[in-house]
Design a protein around this motif. Structure first.
Motif, PDB file in Angstrom:
ATOM      1  N   LEU A 129     -11.829  94.326  48.385  1.00  0.00           N
ATOM      2  CA  LEU A 129     -12.839  95.098  47.665  1.00  0.00           C
ATOM      3  C   LEU A 129     -12.320  96.527  47.606  1.00  0.00           C
ATOM      4  O   LEU A 129     -12.171  97.182  48.638  1.00  0.00           O
ATOM      5  CB  LEU A 129     -14.188  95.048  48.377  1.00  0.00           C
ATOM      6  CG  LEU A 129     -15.310  95.896  47.760  1.00  0.00           C
ATOM      7  CD1 LEU A 129     -15.667  95.401  46.375  1.00  0.00           C
ATOM      8  CD2 LEU A 129     -16.537  95.917  48.677  1.00  0.00           C
ATOM      9  N   GLN A 130     -11.998  97.000  46.421  1.00  0.00           N
ATOM     10  CA  GLN A 130     -11.463  98.348  46.242  1.00  0.00           C
ATOM     11  C   GLN A 130     -12.465  99.170  45.430  1.00  0.00           C
ATOM     12  O   GLN A 130     -12.844  98.791  44.328  1.00  0.00           O
ATOM     13  CB  GLN A 130     -10.115  98.305  45.521  1.00  0.00           C
ATOM     14  CG  GLN A 130      -9.057  97.530  46.283  1.00  0.00           C
ATOM     15  CD  GLN A 130      -7.734  97.491  45.546  1.00  0.00           C
ATOM     16  OE1 GLN A 130      -7.492  98.293  44.647  1.00  0.00           O
ATOM     17  NE2 GLN A 130      -6.886  96.553  45.912  1.00  0.00           N
ATOM     18  N   TYR A 131     -12.867 100.289  46.016  1.00  0.00           N
ATOM     19  CA  TYR A 131     -13.860 101.166  45.395  1.00  0.00           C
ATOM     20  C   TYR A 131     -13.256 102.545  45.190  1.00  0.00           C
ATOM     21  O   TYR A 131     -12.526 103.050  46.042  1.00  0.00           O
ATOM     22  CB  TYR A 131     -15.095 101.282  46.271  1.00  0.00           C
ATOM     23  CG  TYR A 131     -16.097 102.326  45.838  1.00  0.00           C
ATOM     24  CD1 TYR A 131     -17.148 102.002  44.984  1.00  0.00           C
ATOM     25  CD2 TYR A 131     -15.985 103.640  46.285  1.00  0.00           C
ATOM     26  CE1 TYR A 131     -18.066 102.972  44.587  1.00  0.00           C
ATOM     27  CE2 TYR A 131     -16.897 104.607  45.893  1.00  0.00           C
ATOM     28  CZ  TYR A 131     -17.937 104.269  45.033  1.00  0.00           C
ATOM     29  OH  TYR A 131     -18.833 105.226  44.645  1.00  0.00           O
ATOM     30  N   ALA A 132     -13.538 103.158  44.043  1.00  0.00           N
ATOM     31  CA  ALA A 132     -13.127 104.541  43.786  1.00  0.00           C
ATOM     32  C   ALA A 132     -14.100 105.151  42.796  1.00  0.00           C
ATOM     33  O   ALA A 132     -14.557 104.496  41.855  1.00  0.00           O
ATOM     34  CB  ALA A 132     -11.704 104.613  43.242  1.00  0.00           C
ATOM     35  N   VAL A 133     -14.435 106.417  42.994  1.00  0.00           N
ATOM     36  CA  VAL A 133     -15.435 107.068  42.157  1.00  0.00           C
ATOM     37  C   VAL A 133     -15.006 107.107  40.695  1.00  0.00           C
ATOM     38  O   VAL A 133     -15.853 107.182  39.803  1.00  0.00           O
ATOM     39  CB  VAL A 133     -15.710 108.498  42.652  1.00  0.00           C
ATOM     40  CG1 VAL A 133     -16.398 108.471  43.994  1.00  0.00           C
ATOM     41  CG2 VAL A 133     -14.429 109.316  42.719  1.00  0.00           C
ATOM     42  N   GLY A 134     -13.699 107.074  40.429  1.00  0.00           N
ATOM     43  CA  GLY A 134     -13.235 107.191  39.059  1.00  0.00           C
ATOM     44  C   GLY A 134     -13.056 105.884  38.331  1.00  0.00           C
ATOM     45  O   GLY A 134     -12.731 105.877  37.143  1.00  0.00           O
ATOM     46  N   ILE A 135     -13.242 104.739  39.009  1.00  0.00           N
ATOM     47  CA  ILE A 135     -13.057 103.457  38.333  1.00  0.00           C
ATOM     48  C   ILE A 135     -14.180 103.260  37.320  1.00  0.00           C
ATOM     49  O   ILE A 135     -15.350 103.276  37.661  1.00  0.00           O
ATOM     50  CB  ILE A 135     -13.040 102.292  39.344  1.00  0.00           C
ATOM     51  CG1 ILE A 135     -11.772 102.367  40.197  1.00  0.00           C
ATOM     52  CG2 ILE A 135     -13.097 100.948  38.626  1.00  0.00           C
ATOM     53  CD1 ILE A 135     -11.667 101.261  41.234  1.00  0.00           C
ATOM     54  N   ALA A 136     -13.788 103.049  36.074  1.00  0.00           N
ATOM     55  CA  ALA A 136     -14.780 102.883  35.021  1.00  0.00           C
ATOM     56  C   ALA A 136     -15.085 101.428  34.749  1.00  0.00           C
ATOM     57  O   ALA A 136     -16.045 101.107  34.061  1.00  0.00           O
ATOM     58  CB  ALA A 136     -14.306 103.564  33.740  1.00  0.00           C
ATOM     59  N   GLY A 137     -14.244 100.512  35.257  1.00  0.00           N
ATOM     60  CA  GLY A 137     -14.479  99.094  35.014  1.00  0.00           C
ATOM     61  C   GLY A 137     -13.999  98.691  33.636  1.00  0.00           C
ATOM     62  O   GLY A 137     -14.779  98.503  32.712  1.00  0.00           O
ATOM     63  N   SER A 138     -12.674  98.591  33.479  1.00  0.00           N
ATOM     64  CA  SER A 138     -12.101  98.387  32.153  1.00  0.00           C
ATOM     65  C   SER A 138     -12.340  96.988  31.606  1.00  0.00           C
ATOM     66  O   SER A 138     -12.576  96.811  30.419  1.00  0.00           O
ATOM     67  CB  SER A 138     -10.598  98.672  32.192  1.00  0.00           C
ATOM     68  OG  SER A 138      -9.956  97.796  33.110  1.00  0.00           O
ATOM     69  N   ARG A 139     -12.271  95.969  32.462  1.00  0.00           N
ATOM     70  CA  ARG A 139     -12.373  94.608  31.959  1.00  0.00           C
ATOM     71  C   ARG A 139     -13.831  94.169  31.917  1.00  0.00           C
ATOM     72  O   ARG A 139     -14.539  94.238  32.922  1.00  0.00           O
ATOM     73  CB  ARG A 139     -11.556  93.664  32.844  1.00  0.00           C
ATOM     74  CG  ARG A 139     -11.622  92.205  32.374  1.00  0.00           C
ATOM     75  CD  ARG A 139     -10.754  91.312  33.229  1.00  0.00           C
ATOM     76  NE  ARG A 139      -9.347  91.521  32.924  1.00  0.00           N
ATOM     77  CZ  ARG A 139      -8.407  91.683  33.821  1.00  0.00           C
ATOM     78  NH1 ARG A 139      -8.735  91.729  35.091  1.00  0.00           N
ATOM     79  NH2 ARG A 139      -7.146  91.844  33.470  1.00  0.00           N
ATOM     80  N   THR A 140     -14.278  93.727  30.770  1.00  0.00           N
ATOM     81  CA  THR A 140     -15.651  93.250  30.619  1.00  0.00           C
ATOM     82  C   THR A 140     -15.708  91.791  30.211  1.00  0.00           C
ATOM     83  O   THR A 140     -16.779  91.192  30.207  1.00  0.00           O
ATOM     84  CB  THR A 140     -16.402  94.086  29.559  1.00  0.00           C
ATOM     85  OG1 THR A 140     -15.687  94.017  28.317  1.00  0.00           O
ATOM     86  CG2 THR A 140     -16.528  95.534  29.997  1.00  0.00           C
ATOM     87  N   THR A 141     -14.571  91.217  29.859  1.00  0.00           N
ATOM     88  CA  THR A 141     -14.525  89.803  29.481  1.00  0.00           C
ATOM     89  C   THR A 141     -13.580  89.067  30.421  1.00  0.00           C
ATOM     90  O   THR A 141     -12.605  89.634  30.922  1.00  0.00           O
ATOM     91  CB  THR A 141     -14.045  89.627  28.035  1.00  0.00           C
ATOM     92  OG1 THR A 141     -12.724  90.179  27.890  1.00  0.00           O
ATOM     93  CG2 THR A 141     -14.984  90.324  27.070  1.00  0.00           C
ATOM     94  N   GLY A 142     -13.864  87.818  30.669  1.00  0.00           N
ATOM     95  CA  GLY A 142     -13.037  87.040  31.575  1.00  0.00           C
ATOM     96  C   GLY A 142     -12.696  85.687  30.986  1.00  0.00           C
ATOM     97  O   GLY A 142     -13.046  85.361  29.849  1.00  0.00           O
ATOM     98  N   ASN A 143     -11.997  84.891  31.782  1.00  0.00           N
ATOM     99  CA  ASN A 143     -11.640  83.543  31.364  1.00  0.00           C
ATOM    100  C   ASN A 143     -12.166  82.485  32.329  1.00  0.00           C
ATOM    101  O   ASN A 143     -11.781  81.329  32.264  1.00  0.00           O
ATOM    102  CB  ASN A 143     -10.123  83.412  31.206  1.00  0.00           C
ATOM    103  CG  ASN A 143      -9.364  83.891  32.439  1.00  0.00           C
ATOM    104  OD1 ASN A 143      -9.936  84.007  33.521  1.00  0.00           O
ATOM    105  ND2 ASN A 143      -8.076  84.167  32.275  1.00  0.00           N
TER     106      ASN A 143
END
Length: 351
Positions: A276-290
């Motif tokens: 589990l990696q957390y950072a204040v700047g992570i915007a969450g780029s991936r919104t779709t998966g397989n």
């Protein structure tokens, strides 16, 4: 410095301002031993001033590096309240090491000690190979404390010892005596072995001007309490015959970033590395998966990494590929299907 420390520190160092190209960051992680490449981009503005140079016994303050070596440049600085103290979640129904010294290191998901409130700040904690460990910021210096149920469980080299100080590599006599030797950058390395309670073997190292920090940490040690190692992450479902065999949490730069790393192993060689990696700047780029896990979107790549999506400013992954051969995507799915993540990752009191 552990692999988890290196990951967080590298992220904070390389992108003190502007966007973060995580393809580059993750490729660097591959070089450091993961042997995998993830394709992901996030926009981030991560701060540099809270990086902890754990391997040299150096702790940062909000305005730069304190007590660092002569070649370590200062950071750009952060507000005075930038670094926040984090404590492992308390477990009230588990005895501490004083009552049950045999439990030390027996369950990688539990720590059987704590510290008096106030004064110290955890940099990291871990449980593996029968040893429970904590790295602390004590008056601007890093003190590394290890506890085990036997002297044989403690590795010959203490994790807080720089590689250039071989004369302090010793099995130790647990009588409370202190030894020291010259370390890098002209500092002194201090080492102490003692038994804080019957059946409890303790070792502590510090890089400081004198031995004071060793005794401050020892006086604050509490063996009548227990804490959960995984912090905001719990694994409730595991493949048949598997168990959690290692836990490490690094919170040195919190709230800028933190990381949790759990290893799941069984009869097969290798293991599943859950992070589990957390950072204040992570915007969450991936919104779709397989893939889909319990109705949640997931994504698996060719390197053997399964990611469960949908965690703000965080990535939750289970790597079952190289070098952890012997496990399958189905095993990783089992692990992530029962993963419980705290709702508020930026609020340690909710963990």
């Amino acid at each position: 410095m552990t692999d988890l420390d290196q990951r967080i520190n590298q992220t904070l160092r390389e992108r003190a301002e502007g966007s973060v190209d995580t393809d580059r960051l993750l490729a660097a992680a591959v070089v450091r031993g993961r042997g995998r490449v993830r394709r992901r981009r996030t926009a981030a503005g991560l701060a540099l001033g809270v990086v902890a140079i754990l391997g040299l016994g150096v702790v940062t303050d909000p305005v730069g590096l304190v007590d660092s070596g002569p070649d370590v440049p200062p950071g750009p600085g952060l507000p005075a309240d930038a670094v926040v103290a984090v404590v492992p979640p308390r477990v009230d129904d588990v005895p501490g090491a004083a009552a049950r010294p045999d439990l030390l290191g027996a369950d990688p998901q539990l720590l059987h000690f704590g510290f008096a409130s106030g004064g110290f700040r955890y940099l990291s904690w871990s449980v593996q190979s029968g040893v429970e460990m904590a790295r602390l910021d004590v008056d601007g210096h890093t003190v590394t404390l290890e506890l085990a149920a036997s002297r044989e469980a403690l590795p010959m080299r203490a994790p807080g010892l720089p590689a250039l100080v071989p004369e302090l590599i010793t099995e130790g006599v647990f009588d409370g005596s202190v030894s020291h030797a010259a370390g890098p950058y002209g500092v002194t390395v201090w080492l102490r072995h003692w038994q804080p309670a019957p059946g409890v073997y303790a070792r502590a190292t510090a890089i400081a001007d004198d031995e004071r920090e060793l005794f401050e940490a020892a006086s604050a040690l509490r063996l009548d309490q227990a804490h959960r190692c995984g912090g905001p992450l719990r694994l409730t479902t595991l493949p048949a015959g598997a168990q959690v065999t290692r836990c490490e949490v690094t919170v040195a730069p919190f709230p800028a970033a933190f990381g949790v790393q759990l290893t799941v192993t069984g009869s097969s060689p290798g293991g599943i590395q859950v992070e589990l990696q957390y950072a204040v700047g992570i915007a969450g780029s991936r919104t779709t998966g397989n893939r889909e896990i319990n109705g949640k979107i997931a994504h698996v790549d060719r390197s053997g990494e399964l990611e469960l999506l949908g965690f703000p400013k965080a990535h939750l992954t289970a790597n079952f590929g190289w070098p952890a051969q012997g496990y399958t995507e189905a095993d990783a799915t089992t692990v992530l299907s029962g993963a419980q993540v705290a709702e508020h990752l930026d609020r340690p009191t909710t963990w």
